[in-house]
Design an enzyme around this catalytic site. Structure first.
Site, PDB file in Angstrom:
ATOM      1  N   ASN A  10       0.876  -1.179   0.000  1.00 54.40           N
ATOM      2  CA  ASN A  10       0.000   0.000   0.000  1.00 54.40           C
ATOM      3  C   ASN A  10       0.908   1.223   0.000  1.00 54.40           C
ATOM      4  O   ASN A  10       1.514   1.545   1.012  1.00 54.40           O
ATOM      5  CB  ASN A  10      -0.890  -0.032   1.253  1.00 54.40           C
ATOM      6  CG  ASN A  10      -1.719   1.229   1.401  1.00 54.40           C
ATOM      7  OD1 ASN A  10      -1.773   2.069   0.497  1.00 54.40           O
ATOM      8  ND2 ASN A  10      -2.374   1.370   2.547  1.00 54.40           N
ATOM      9  N   TRP A  11       0.962   1.876  -1.148  1.00 57.14           N
ATOM     10  CA  TRP A  11       1.887   3.018  -1.278  1.00 57.14           C
ATOM     11  C   TRP A  11       1.362   4.280  -0.615  1.00 57.14           C
ATOM     12  O   TRP A  11       2.071   5.278  -0.542  1.00 57.14           O
ATOM     13  CB  TRP A  11       2.178   3.278  -2.767  1.00 57.14           C
ATOM     14  CG  TRP A  11       3.253   2.396  -3.329  1.00 57.14           C
ATOM     15  CD1 TRP A  11       3.765   1.261  -2.749  1.00 57.14           C
ATOM     16  CD2 TRP A  11       3.961   2.573  -4.564  1.00 57.14           C
ATOM     17  NE1 TRP A  11       4.740   0.726  -3.555  1.00 57.14           N
ATOM     18  CE2 TRP A  11       4.874   1.515  -4.679  1.00 57.14           C
ATOM     19  CE3 TRP A  11       3.892   3.513  -5.591  1.00 57.14           C
ATOM     20  CZ2 TRP A  11       5.738   1.379  -5.766  1.00 57.14           C
ATOM     21  CZ3 TRP A  11       4.745   3.384  -6.684  1.00 57.14           C
ATOM     22  CH2 TRP A  11       5.660   2.322  -6.773  1.00 57.14           C
ATOM     23  N   LYS A  12       0.095   4.239  -0.174  1.00 52.81           N
ATOM     24  CA  LYS A  12      -0.510   5.418   0.455  1.00 52.81           C
ATOM     25  C   LYS A  12      -0.284   6.651  -0.446  1.00 52.81           C
ATOM     26  O   LYS A  12      -0.350   6.519  -1.665  1.00 52.81           O
ATOM     27  CB  LYS A  12       0.034   5.592   1.879  1.00 52.81           C
ATOM     28  CG  LYS A  12      -0.112   4.290   2.691  1.00 52.81           C
ATOM     29  CD  LYS A  12       0.140   4.436   4.157  1.00 52.81           C
ATOM     30  CE  LYS A  12      -0.057   3.092   4.836  1.00 52.81           C
ATOM     31  NZ  LYS A  12       0.057   3.153   6.287  1.00 52.81           N
ATOM     32  N   HIS A  97      -9.501   1.326   5.067  1.00 55.34           N
ATOM     33  CA  HIS A  97      -8.211   1.454   5.755  1.00 55.34           C
ATOM     34  C   HIS A  97      -8.385   2.396   6.947  1.00 55.34           C
ATOM     35  O   HIS A  97      -9.148   3.366   6.875  1.00 55.34           O
ATOM     36  CB  HIS A  97      -7.157   2.004   4.789  1.00 55.34           C
ATOM     37  CG  HIS A  97      -5.770   1.905   5.346  1.00 55.34           C
ATOM     38  ND1 HIS A  97      -5.291   2.792   6.283  1.00 55.34           N
ATOM     39  CD2 HIS A  97      -4.778   1.004   5.134  1.00 55.34           C
ATOM     40  CE1 HIS A  97      -4.050   2.438   6.614  1.00 55.34           C
ATOM     41  NE2 HIS A  97      -3.718   1.361   5.925  1.00 55.34           N
ATOM     42  N   GLU A  99      -6.662   4.693   8.027  1.00 58.39           N
ATOM     43  CA  GLU A  99      -6.373   6.103   7.730  1.00 58.39           C
ATOM     44  C   GLU A  99      -7.586   6.767   7.071  1.00 58.39           C
ATOM     45  O   GLU A  99      -7.830   7.958   7.276  1.00 58.39           O
ATOM     46  CB  GLU A  99      -5.107   6.203   6.865  1.00 58.39           C
ATOM     47  CG  GLU A  99      -3.868   5.915   7.716  1.00 58.39           C
ATOM     48  CD  GLU A  99      -2.684   5.354   6.958  1.00 58.39           C
ATOM     49  OE1 GLU A  99      -2.668   5.393   5.718  1.00 58.39           O
ATOM     50  OE2 GLU A  99      -1.756   4.862   7.641  1.00 58.39           O
ATOM     51  N   GLU A 165      -5.341  -4.974  10.469  1.00 61.23           N
ATOM     52  CA  GLU A 165      -4.305  -3.969  10.684  1.00 61.23           C
ATOM     53  C   GLU A 165      -4.568  -3.254  12.011  1.00 61.23           C
ATOM     54  O   GLU A 165      -5.362  -2.289  12.048  1.00 61.23           O
ATOM     55  CB  GLU A 165      -4.315  -2.934   9.560  1.00 61.23           C
ATOM     56  CG  GLU A 165      -3.979  -3.504   8.205  1.00 61.23           C
ATOM     57  CD  GLU A 165      -3.387  -2.454   7.276  1.00 61.23           C
ATOM     58  OE1 GLU A 165      -2.289  -2.708   6.747  1.00 61.23           O
ATOM     59  OE2 GLU A 165      -3.985  -1.375   7.107  1.00 61.23           O
ATOM     60  N   GLY A 171       2.731   2.100  10.889  1.00 59.98           N
ATOM     61  CA  GLY A 171       3.711   3.178  10.771  1.00 59.98           C
ATOM     62  C   GLY A 171       4.429   3.507  12.070  1.00 59.98           C
ATOM     63  O   GLY A 171       5.099   4.532  12.165  1.00 59.98           O
ATOM     64  N   SER A 205       3.485  -2.297  10.274  1.00 59.80           N
ATOM     65  CA  SER A 205       4.937  -2.351  10.461  1.00 59.80           C
ATOM     66  C   SER A 205       5.532  -3.709  10.089  1.00 59.80           C
ATOM     67  O   SER A 205       6.442  -4.203  10.752  1.00 59.80           O
ATOM     68  CB  SER A 205       5.308  -1.986  11.899  1.00 59.80           C
ATOM     69  OG  SER A 205       4.949  -0.642  12.172  1.00 59.80           O
ATOM     70  N   GLY A 226       3.007  -1.195   4.239  1.00 60.75           N
ATOM     71  CA  GLY A 226       3.063   0.222   3.921  1.00 60.75           C
ATOM     72  C   GLY A 226       4.484   0.637   3.586  1.00 60.75           C
ATOM     73  O   GLY A 226       4.984   0.427   2.473  1.00 60.75           O
ATOM     74  N   GLY A 227       5.180   1.216   4.558  1.00 60.09           N
ATOM     75  CA  GLY A 227       6.503   1.798   4.334  1.00 60.09           C
ATOM     76  C   GLY A 227       7.481   0.876   3.618  1.00 60.09           C
ATOM     77  O   GLY A 227       8.216   1.318   2.721  1.00 60.09           O
TER      78      GLY A 227
HETATM   79  P1  13P Z   1       3.211   0.293   7.625  1.00 66.10           P
HETATM   80  O1  13P Z   1       3.706  -1.009   7.048  1.00 66.10           O
HETATM   81  O2  13P Z   1       3.956   1.479   7.143  1.00 66.10           O
HETATM   82  O3  13P Z   1       3.081   0.201   9.122  1.00 66.10           O
HETATM   83  O4  13P Z   1       1.713   0.507   7.077  1.00 66.10           O
HETATM   84  C1  13P Z   1       0.793  -0.542   7.209  1.00 66.10           C
HETATM   85  C2  13P Z   1      -0.424  -0.198   6.463  1.00 66.10           C
HETATM   86  O5  13P Z   1      -1.173   0.680   6.849  1.00 66.10           O
HETATM   87  C3  13P Z   1      -0.684  -0.911   5.211  1.00 66.10           C
HETATM   88  O6  13P Z   1      -1.965  -0.649   4.732  1.00 66.10           O
END
Ligand code: 13P
Length: 249
Positions: A10-12, A97, A99, A165, A171, A205, A226-227
């Site tokens: 997920n590149w956000k 999600h 977020e 999640e 994050g 994470s 994510g990251g």
């Molecule tokens: P991180 O891997 O950066 O914690 O993000 C997880 C996430 O929200 C994937 O959708």
């Protein structure tokens, strides 16, 4: 037949056209993965869906969006419908999600409408659920996730993916312990219409250093990353962990 695993990035709100070389570097890892029972998916921002889908047309890389609107068209400035996402070449869409639930006030009821719209457009929804730190500390994690699931799941979903999640792990560098993840995934599975056939993936994470133990868990069918999905090397290391996990299932 065992469930295929899935490693999803997920590149956000990251990524521009100059980053598309990523896909050439990822393609050989994805080819190895798909042959070993692990699907690889990248969910770029909406602006990159079409160029990413073009690049991935001949690669073993699935493409997904990070959201879609609940309606198929209309006066919704700034929004993108499921049909548009499909038209851009995506096959999956992340919905609910945390977020989006936090930044845009999305409710599980809205997530269910979006999931119905996604399914109608031929997309596979990846429905996200997860508790906050306060909810976990109060012993409410199972109830919260259960309530999110029952309100978010569309009634007639033939195919979907669930992403667990925990909000406090996103994050932050904190991950749920393998036993917490195993317990929650087992709990989630009991509430699914097709428990044996539905992929339940973990996010929060996920890094090369913790992917091995998480991907070896029976009820964990992959990761939503994510990251660590923004660079090929850590993402490829997580894919390798899933290949190993797949081999011992
Ligand atoms: P991180 O891997 O950066 O914690 O993000 C997880 C996430 O929200 C994937 O959708």
């Amino acid at each position: 037949m065992p469930r295929r695993m899935m490693i999803a990035g997920n590149w956000k709100m990251h990524g521009q056209r100059s980053d598309l070389v990523f896909f050439e570097q990822l393609a050989p890892h994805a080819a190895t993965a798909v042959a070993a029972g692990v699907d690889v998916l990248i969910c770029p921002p909406a602006t990159l869906l079409a160029p990413v889908a073009e690049r991935c047309a001949n690669a073993a890389i699935f493409v997904g969006a990070q959201d879609c609107h609940a309606h198929s068209s209309g006066a919704h400035t700034g929004d993108v419908s499921a049909a548009m996402v499909r038209d851009a070449g995506a096959e999956y869409v992340i919905l609910g999600h945390s977020e989006r639930r936090a930044d845009h006030g999305e409710t599980s009821t809205l997530v269910r409408s979006k999931a119905q719209s996604a399914l109608a457009a031929g997309l596979i929804p990846i429905i996200c659920v997860g508790e906050t730190r306060e909810q976990r500390e109060a012993g409410e994690a199972f109830d919260i996730v259960g309530a999110q699931l029952s309100a978010s799941l569309p009634a007639d979903a033939a195919v979907l993916v669930i992403a667990y999640e925990p909000v406090w792990a996103i994050g932050t560098g904190l991950t749920a312990s393998p036993s917490d993840v195993a317990q929650m995934h087992a709990h989630i599975r009991t509430q699914l219409p097709d428990p044996a056939g539905t992929r339940v993936i973990y996010g929060g994470s996920v890094k090369p250093g913790n992917a091995g133990e998480l991907m070896a868990l029976d009820d964990v069918d992959g990761a939503l990353v994510g990251g660590a999905s923004l660079d090929v090397d850590p993402f490829a290391a997580i894919i390798t962990a899933a290949i190993h996990g797949c081999a011992v299932r």
